[in-house]
Write an enzyme that holds these catalytic residues in place. Structure first.
Site, mmCIF file in Angstrom:
data_model
loop_
_atom_site.group_PDB
_atom_site.id
_atom_site.type_symbol
_atom_site.label_atom_id
_atom_site.label_comp_id
_atom_site.label_asym_id
_atom_site.label_seq_id
_atom_site.Cartn_x
_atom_site.Cartn_y
_atom_site.Cartn_z
ATOM 1 N N GLU A 97 -6.095 -3.316 12.426
ATOM 2 C CA GLU A 97 -4.754 -3.224 11.838
ATOM 3 C C GLU A 97 -4.921 -2.466 10.540
ATOM 4 O O GLU A 97 -5.453 -2.988 9.561
ATOM 5 C CB GLU A 97 -4.183 -4.635 11.615
ATOM 6 C CG GLU A 97 -2.671 -4.633 11.426
ATOM 7 C CD GLU A 97 -2.287 -4.446 9.979
ATOM 8 O OE1 GLU A 97 -2.131 -3.254 9.570
ATOM 9 O OE2 GLU A 97 -2.146 -5.431 9.279
ATOM 10 N N GLY A 130 -7.438 -3.305 7.198
ATOM 11 C CA GLY A 130 -7.727 -2.521 5.995
ATOM 12 C C GLY A 130 -7.230 -1.102 6.124
ATOM 13 O O GLY A 130 -6.279 -0.810 6.862
ATOM 14 N N TRP A 133 -7.866 -7.782 1.049
ATOM 15 C CA TRP A 133 -7.584 -8.442 -0.225
ATOM 16 C C TRP A 133 -6.102 -8.754 -0.416
ATOM 17 O O TRP A 133 -5.746 -9.575 -1.252
ATOM 18 C CB TRP A 133 -8.074 -7.586 -1.395
ATOM 19 C CG TRP A 133 -7.613 -6.151 -1.370
ATOM 20 C CD1 TRP A 133 -8.338 -5.079 -0.943
ATOM 21 C CD2 TRP A 133 -6.340 -5.634 -1.783
ATOM 22 N NE1 TRP A 133 -7.596 -3.931 -1.053
ATOM 23 C CE2 TRP A 133 -6.364 -4.243 -1.573
ATOM 24 C CE3 TRP A 133 -5.198 -6.209 -2.309
ATOM 25 C CZ2 TRP A 133 -5.278 -3.422 -1.883
ATOM 26 C CZ3 TRP A 133 -4.116 -5.392 -2.605
ATOM 27 C CH2 TRP A 133 -4.159 -4.018 -2.395
ATOM 28 N N ASN A 134 -5.204 -8.118 0.334
ATOM 29 C CA ASN A 134 -3.777 -8.285 0.039
ATOM 30 C C ASN A 134 -3.209 -9.602 0.556
ATOM 31 O O ASN A 134 -2.275 -10.152 -0.024
ATOM 32 C CB ASN A 134 -2.975 -7.108 0.603
ATOM 33 C CG ASN A 134 -3.065 -7.023 2.116
ATOM 34 O OD1 ASN A 134 -4.132 -7.125 2.687
ATOM 35 N ND2 ASN A 134 -1.932 -6.840 2.760
ATOM 36 N N GLU A 142 0.453 6.273 2.411
ATOM 37 C CA GLU A 142 0.780 4.864 2.217
ATOM 38 C C GLU A 142 0.459 4.499 0.776
ATOM 39 O O GLU A 142 -0.713 4.390 0.399
ATOM 40 C CB GLU A 142 -0.009 3.984 3.180
ATOM 41 C CG GLU A 142 0.319 2.512 3.028
ATOM 42 C CD GLU A 142 -0.551 1.617 3.902
ATOM 43 O OE1 GLU A 142 -0.107 0.503 4.220
ATOM 44 O OE2 GLU A 142 -1.666 2.035 4.247
ATOM 45 N N LYS A 176 -15.796 -12.831 6.778
ATOM 46 C CA LYS A 176 -16.137 -12.197 5.497
ATOM 47 C C LYS A 176 -14.862 -11.790 4.778
ATOM 48 O O LYS A 176 -14.178 -10.853 5.187
ATOM 49 C CB LYS A 176 -17.017 -10.962 5.698
ATOM 50 C CG LYS A 176 -17.609 -10.430 4.393
ATOM 51 C CD LYS A 176 -18.027 -8.994 4.471
ATOM 52 C CE LYS A 176 -16.880 -8.058 4.226
ATOM 53 N NZ LYS A 176 -16.367 -8.094 2.831
ATOM 54 N N PRO A 177 -14.506 -12.484 3.693
ATOM 55 C CA PRO A 177 -13.328 -12.083 2.929
ATOM 56 C C PRO A 177 -13.622 -10.883 2.034
ATOM 57 O O PRO A 177 -14.788 -10.499 1.838
ATOM 58 C CB PRO A 177 -13.026 -13.332 2.091
ATOM 59 C CG PRO A 177 -14.373 -13.966 1.890
ATOM 60 C CD PRO A 177 -15.148 -13.689 3.155
ATOM 61 N N CYS A 203 0.989 -4.435 4.545
ATOM 62 C CA CYS A 203 0.830 -3.378 5.543
ATOM 63 C C CYS A 203 2.171 -2.928 6.107
ATOM 64 O O CYS A 203 2.385 -1.743 6.354
ATOM 65 C CB CYS A 203 -0.097 -3.845 6.659
ATOM 66 S SG CYS A 203 0.442 -5.381 7.454
#
Length: 610
Positions: free
Chosen positions: A339, A317, A236-237, A470, A260-261, A373
């Site tokens: 990632e 994600g 989503w970012n 994080e 797939k978003p 990220c």
């Protein structure tokens, strides 16, 4: 692309000539048929031009013919493009499956994180529709993967043009559903378009055949082949870049894609899928969406990663979900590219230029509100300049312009969701309980939207959640250090390993120290993903594995299979000699000829016998 279709002659197929030697392709003489009033929105996409172009591709038509079809499609598409964009309704979105726009019985709402208003309605794919998407991708890939690179590159170049033509509208839609400033979403759309163009020009698997050994009996050749169906699960970012970048690379390598978003902001991805629909064969690109399953299983992502026909999963994600993806892929031995974020450190040495470094640190830490990220998430500043540096950083944070991302003067928009907002509140509270002091920010802003200002926290160290985890938000812990060895040790003492940076006016020294980081990317006097363009990107440890983004061997390695061919060589019979000519030329003195002579002189009488 460097080379383009040139001409077909009566003597053979079309040749590919250098760009400098080509003449422009003339415009078609016949006028385009004007669509009827009742099918104006449908025919430019589903009618003759699309079918004709791909029939020309599949039938092996000459390059000149393909170029002519392409030109006619471009002319017709440009005439209807503005009408199509104006007619598109975010409240009535569709899945893209096998080249068709498919409606669903269920849907879910997309709200603006800025105003909490309804932005659009996204379709929720059923299990049967997801099965159809994967099966369509599997069937389409058989033909798509067998096409020459030139034909795939033409299609991807057109995809680039379609995205660029609607860049402004796409950026505004992305800002409305994600809250990010329009300047950031505009760059994201531009990068997504550029990657289609760059992939088409750079990633040619037809040229990757390499001879590794050759002798009299055999020849060993390595060649690249498509993987098959690739499932891309975007976060989503940065859903546009992180969704369409691997999609473009997978497509040019001959794979088909099911994209797939994230259910938080899928509208822009759905819209781009509709724009690219007439430019690719049915089934080559499929876009599906579904609401978050909340960890209960059965969601769109879970079904994709568990499907037997999917041969590659690209996931960006969290570590928690990444572990589940990897476990699911293990059953079918599906290849994965992960990632999974990071906890990037930045080390500021005492000889830095404070003013310039503060601005670089601020941008590296708070770009996209820290929801990146490879954002700076831990800051180590040498003791001798700690106080003045922190004061300057606080002043810069207080000057940041926060508001509605549609305003071009805004630097920072809201956080993406209420979940992220609550996480920032929780981490700040935990830091305070452990001796942390909040120098600016620290609590939500306003009554509408998920706004949280840039927050600087001091007085914390390793062992506090804000430092060890994080945070993925605009809260930055700043810690002093005495010497560089200590700073490097603390920077590397993490389960993550995505990025790291060091800041100093002594560039030669900083270049040497950067080599001691344990991270996938190490910067000197900067910390931004844009500078890594054209180079491999990925992380160490729990930040994932796999490298992509170089438009070269790393991308080939991730999106193709390597095949070893052991080829035979035709054995040639010895050449027969003229005995009279041999006798006159003194063949007996030539060791090579003597060997051939002896081969056929079976009785030793000096005469050849066969």
């Amino acid at each position: 692309l460097g080379v383009v279709p040139a001409m077909a002659t009566a003597c053979g197929p079309a040749r590919v000539l250098p760009l400098s030697r080509l003449e422009p392709v003339p415009a078609p003489r016949r006028p385009l048929r004007k669509p009827l009033a009742n099918d104006a929105r449908r025919r430019p996409l589903d009618g003759g031009p699309r079918r004709a172009c791909w029939l020309a591709f599949a039938s092996g038509a000459s390059a000149a013919t393909v170029a002519g079809v392409r030109r006619r499609r471009q002319l017709q598409s440009s005439r209807s493009r503005s009408m199509l964009m104006a007619a598109w309704d975010p409240m009535k979105t569709s899945l893209l499956i096998n080249g068709k726009l498919c409606s669903t019985e269920e849907s879910f709402d997309i709200f603006s994180p800025t105003t909490d208003e309804l932005v659009g309605i996204a379709p929720h794919a059923t299990e049967a529709q997801l099965e159809q998407a994967v099966l369509a991708a599997y069937n389409a890939q058989q033909v798509w993967g067998s096409l020459p690179h030139l034909r795939r590159s033409i299609a991807l170049a057109e995809c680039c043009g379609a995205i660029r033509a609607e860049a402004k509208e796409l950026a505004e839609l992305a800002t409305r559903e994600s809250g990010r400033p329009i300047a950031e979403t505009s760059v994201e759309v531009a990068v997504a378009a550029a990657i289609f163009e760059a992939a088409a020009a750079s990633l040619d698997i037809d040229t990757q055949e390499e001879s590794v050994r050759e002798d009299s009996d055999q020849r060993i050749v390595l060649r690249r082949l498509p993987l098959g169906v690739v499932a891309v699960i975007a976060p989503w970012n940065a859903p546009i870049v992180l969704g369409w970048k691997p999609t473009a690379v997978a497509l040019i390598c001959g794979n088909s894609v099911v994209l797939k978003p994230s259910p938080q902001n899928p509208l822009t991805t759905l819209r781009i899928g509709e724009l690219l629909r007439p430019l690719l064969p049915p089934g080559v690109l499929n876009v599906v969406t579904g609401r978050d399953s909340g960890g209960r299983g059965g969601g769109a992502g879970e079904l994709l990663v568990n499907h037997k026909l999917v041969r590659k999963v690209v996931f960006t994600g969290s570590i928690e979900v990444g572990r589940k993806v990897m476990a699911s892929c293990a059953d079918n031995l599906t290849r994965v590219l992960l990632e999974l974020g990071g906890n990037d450190p930045a080390i500021v040495l005492e000889d830095c230029n404070i003013a310039e470094t503060v601005e670089g640190i601020f941008q590296g830490a708070f770009f996209n509100n820290g929801q990146t990220c490879c954002a700076i998430k831990r800051l180590y500043v040498q003791e001798s300049i700690f106080e003045p540096f922190v004061q300057a950083l606080v002043r810069r944070a207080c000057k940041s312009r926060i508001g509605n991302g549609l305003n071009r003067n805004v630097e920072l928009g809201p956080l993406s969701s209420e979940k992220q907002l609550n996480r920032m509140i929780e981490l700040v509270a935990d830091a305070k309980r452990n001796g942390g002091r909040v120098l600016c920010g620290g609590k939500p802003m306003g009554n509408t939207g998920y706004f949280f200002p840039p927050t600087i926290v001091v007085g914390v160290k390793e062992g506090v959640r804000l430092v060890d985890e994080e945070q993925f938000g605009p809260v930055l812990p700043v810690m002093p250090f005495a010497d560089v060895a200590e700073a490097l040790h603390r920077a590397n003492s993490t389960q993550f390993g995505l990025g790291a940076s060091i800041w100093s006016q002594d560039v030669a020294r900083a270049n040497k120290l950067a080599r001691y980081f344990r991270a996938g990317v190490a910067w000197v006097n900067r910390h931004d993903i844009g500078s890594v363009r054209g180079a491999p990107f990925g992380g160490f440890n729990l930040s994932g594995f796999g490298r992509t983004g170089d438009l070269g061997q790393c991308d080939f390695g991730e999106f193709t299979e390597l095949m070893t061919l052991v080829l035979g060589r035709e054995k040639k019979l010895p050449k027969l000699m003229d005995t009279k000519r041999t006798a006159k030329s003194g063949a007996g003195d030539d060791p090579n000829l003597r060997t051939l002579f002896d081969l056929h002189d079976g009785d030793g009488d000096g005469r050849l016998s066969f």
